[in-house]
Design an enzyme around this catalytic site. Structure first.
Site, PDB file in Angstrom:
ATOM      1  CE1 TYR A 111      -3.858   1.846  -0.475  1.00  9.91           C
ATOM      2  CE2 TYR A 111      -3.548   2.722   1.731  1.00  9.91           C
ATOM      3  CZ  TYR A 111      -4.231   2.732   0.515  1.00  9.91           C
ATOM      4  OH  TYR A 111      -5.250   3.618   0.303  1.00  9.91           O
ATOM      5  CD1 TRP A 113      -0.115   4.767   2.634  1.00  9.22           C
ATOM      6  CD2 TRP A 113       0.976   6.561   3.410  1.00  9.22           C
ATOM      7  NE1 TRP A 113      -0.837   5.885   2.303  1.00  9.22           N
ATOM      8  CE2 TRP A 113      -0.202   7.002   2.761  1.00  9.22           C
ATOM      9  CE3 TRP A 113       1.834   7.520   3.981  1.00  9.22           C
ATOM     10  CZ2 TRP A 113      -0.557   8.343   2.663  1.00  9.22           C
ATOM     11  CZ3 TRP A 113       1.475   8.857   3.886  1.00  9.22           C
ATOM     12  CH2 TRP A 113       0.303   9.266   3.232  1.00  9.22           C
TER      13      TRP A 113
END
Length: 785
Positions: A111, A113
């Protein structure tokens, strides 16, 4: 003067204090006027009990082969192994799945991050590696902006282009007289920015608005969504009713002749069908302020007067990202654009619309959109994809059809899940349903620094370094610094960089040169940076050579000559600066979307009741609307186990907020351990009260590490306060299939038993290796019962 040792994170740049090979403290970057406290816990995390120190394999997998005892994921002990054993297992599984089922059975989960570094960016690394191996099933859009990201190309332009051009705070300060913020401008989110946030300037911009006399209206359920101060008003409405309120405002503008017909005719298409809908010509229901007030539980006269104020003011309309994380999440974004067009101020300094002021630090920044170094991910030979929020659907229903953005697709059959960067047991909704789906893949491989729930529910866990333990480059679009991230400490245990892990796997799979291109990690840093220097020069930005940057620690990117004003060029000449929509103009009615035939997302903005809201029958059983906002103490779930996040817990659990009257009605007092529940699940939390919260609303921040009372058992109680035990896992509409977490009803009661011990931050159990018998075929899947 010696250059400081710096590190860049998604919540800021810090000067690193290291002694004898250990990081002892992070200090604010000298150029940051408003540094985040989140970074203070990072040194503690490096050597915490939660650190993954060695490769580990779930016992049944090591002893009986891939796919064994999948229902024991999350509950079974691990066996620590050496790197050769772990890498041979992973390479063998990739080869087996590719050979037997094809690359469309490999899901590359990440994802993005995980790290602010541009080379050791986990998502880029895993996607590059899997592309070198023949491709993988990817995800599209995001949990944060799934509905808006799919909608906006049909209406104005891609959302990333909107954000890159969004009107700067300095322009709003000078020209805006009224800021109407649906969902507010929450200061807690201004700490973060994807890729880095060297200068936190947005919070101070909000303070300057008040000093400049800008009136602000916070439309939403909580006063905490906009900093209190002179000129800030709170218009309290029920959650998920923003679209109805906007339609009511539009009705007043139209019926009182306050809308700008000339602007609508020149710059938009589709006003007539939207107008007819607002006036009730088709369904017999005028979308008046009386109609909207009944839905939103707001005074009609106040809505009518707000519409009039907006018409006589230079008005900026902001819609927070949170609005579209709900059932029919496309509608508030689309109606935000329509309402701004009715006012006719789009493209004027200080007027028009914006998305996500208060969502991240970069929105509203006066800075270049130059993004700095980027690791190429290569070409993906697999066409199959999923909308990111449909992960569980893919795992549970391989081959099933799903609608997305005008086309019918089918869910692939994911036999191997490879996760590197991200934590689905944080960011996905309805964790009990995910837990059942998580049993379906034959093998799950995870790179992790810490024993998160995702790591504990994996088959093979590979220990990864943190950004403080490797050299990297920090840079982000609309951030004004490029950071030399020199390694501050050695990696603990057997942890390795993701690049090194993938290089060794690529060597086993015969694609090492394709992955590395013959470069070491250091050579990649130089290569990527020098390529970015060339791109910077083309944009009029002069960056120093790599060796100079590495010596001085950072380089500053100058501001553009003028701050941006969204759609200013389009307003000046709509023919020369046509928008990338089918008509070249703003589409208040989209023939394209109408042609899709989606009942839950028709061709223009509409109000449709959410499946769960305070006006639904379900509210009789679950009378509190749960909003799972971003936390002030961490980014998502990162570093929940240390620092400011852990100190903010109540009785060791995530705080849940209620209005004092709602707490009193349930016999609750601040500090109580409470059970938050609905038909999907339950979690424990620590109660706090907030008189600035609308009655009937509960706030529970995202990011508390999932901590099941009975590990591996679907339906068990979460001990720690993870709201995704409660939030629905359904698409916002057939258009976007976006996250709808904010359409969620719950009830709260005191937890009357002895509160169980929180074990979210403990490592899993480890056992000694007994024997190894790797089979050729995976064990059969368990029944999802």
């Amino acid at each position: 003067m010696t250059a400081p040792l710096l590190t860049s994170t998604h919540w800021g740049v810090y000067e690193v204090e290291a002694r004898e090979g250990r990081v002892v403290a992070l200090h604010p970057f000298r150029h940051d006027p408003d540094p985040s406290a989140i970074g203070s816990g990072m040194p503690e995390a490096l050597h915490s009990r939660a650190r993954v120190l060695r490769p580990a394999v779930r016992r049944s997998v090591l002893e009986h082969g891939p796919g064994a005892a999948r229902e024991r994921r999350g509950a079974e002990p691990f066996i620590e192994v050496d790197w050769d054993v772990a890498l041979d297992l992973v390479a063998g599984e990739i080869t087996r799945v590719r050979t037997q089922h094809g690359n469309a059975s490999i899901f590359g989960g990440s994802y993005g991050w995980s790290s602010a570094g541009r080379f050791h960016h986990a998502q880029s690394q895993v996607h590059r590696f899997l592309n070198c191996c023949g491709g993988y099933v990817r995800h599209v859009t995001s949990y944060s902006l799934g509905a808006g990201r799919t909608l906006m190309p049909h209406v104005v332009m891609p959302i990333d282009e909107v954000q890159a051009r969004q009107t700067a705070w300095s322009v709003i300060e000078e020209h805006t007289t009224l800021l109407v913020a649906f969902g507010g401008v929450p200061a807690r989110n201004l700490q973060v920015n994807a890729g880095g946030a060297a200068q936190h300037e947005s919070a101070s911009a909000m303070a300057r608005l008040a000093r400049s006399g800008v009136a602000c209206v916070n439309v939403g359920a909580a006063t905490s969504d906009m900093s209190a101060g002179p000129g800030v008003e709170w218009l309290s409405i029920r959650p998920n009713t923003d679209t109805a309120v906007m339609l009511g405002l539009a009705h007043t503008l139209i019926t009182e002749g306050l809308h700008d017909e000339a602007f609508l005719a020149r710059y938009t298409v589709g006003f007539a069908p939207l107008r007819d809908y607002i006036l009730g010509h088709g369904d017999g229901v005028p979308k008046s302020v009386e109609w909207a007030g009944a839905i939103a539980d707001a005074a009609p006269e106040r809505l009518r007067e707000l519409a009039r104020r907006m018409a006589r003011s230079r008005t900026m309309i902001n819609a927070s990202w949170s609005l579209q994380r709900a059932d029919h999440g496309e509608q508030p974004f689309w109606m935000t654009v329509a309402l701004a067009c009715l006012l006719g101020q789009v493209g004027l300094p200080g007027g028009g619309f914006g998305f996500g002021y208060g969502a991240v630090n970069a929105v509203g920044a006066w800075a270049s959109a130059f993004s700095g170094p980027v690791l190429p991910q290569g070409d993906n030979a697999v066409q199959a994809f999923i909308p990111v929020a449909r992960l569980t659907d893919m795992l549970l229903s391989p081959g099933a059809p799903f609608a997305y953005d005008g086309k019918m697709q089918r869910y692939p059959d994911a036999r191997l899940v490879y996760w590197c960067g991200g934590n689905p047991f944080h960011h996905h909704q309805d964790l009990n349903r995910l837990l059942l789906a998580w049993r379906r893949p034959e093998t799950i491989v995870v790179h992790e620094q810490f024993w998160t729930a995702t790591a504990k529910h994996a088959d093979i866990v590979l220990p990864a370094t943190t950004s403080l333990e490797r050299d990297d480059l920090g840079s982000a679009s609309r951030d004004r610094f490029v950071i030399a991230m020199r390694r501050a400490a050695p990696a603990p245990g057997l942890a390795r960089d993701d690049f090194e892990i993938f290089r060794d796997l690529a060597q086993r799979l015969g694609v090492e040169h394709a992955f590395t291109e013959g470069r070491t990690a250091r050579e990649w840093l130089v290569h990527l940076y020098e390529r970015s220097r060339e791109r910077a020069a083309g944009a009029g930005i002069d960056l120093p050579a790599f060796d100079v940057l590495w010596e001085q620690g950072f380089a500053e990117i100058p501001r553009p000559p003028q701050p941006p004003v969204l759609l200013q060029e389009f307003r000046a000449d709509p023919e020369r600066h046509r928008l990338p929509t089918p008509s070249g103009r703003i589409e208040l009615h989209s023939a394209t979307i109408a042609g899709f035939g989606y009942a839950n997302c028709p061709g223009h903005p509409v109000w449709q009741e959410p499946q769960e809201w305070l006006g639904s029958a379900l509210a009789q059983r679950f009378p509190l609307h749960l909003l799972s906002h971003q936390p002030v103490t961490r980014l998502h779930s990162q570093y929940d186990h240390v620092g400011v996040s852990r100190r903010a817990k109540i009785a060791g659990r995530e705080p849940v907020a209620l209005h004092p009257d709602d707490a009193h009605a349930r016999g609750l007092v601040p500090g109580d351990v409470v059970r938050v529940y609905n038909d999907r699940g339950a979690c424990l939390a620590g109660l706090r009260t907030d008189p600035g919260l609308r009655r009937g609303v509960a706030l529970l921040a995202t990011g508390a590490w999932y901590d099941p009372q009975e590990p591996g058992v679907s339906g068990t109680l979460d001990k720690h306060g993870n709201p995704n035990m409660l939030c629905p896992d359904r698409g916002a509409s057939d258009l976007s299939q976006g996250c709808s977490a904010h359409s969620c009803l719950v009830e709260i009661e005191r937890f009357t038993q002895a509160p169980p011990t929180v074990t979210a931050f403990d490592p899993p159990a480890f056992v000694a290796r007994r024997r190894r018998r790797m089979g050729d075929d995976p064990a059969p899947p368990p029944t999802a019962s």
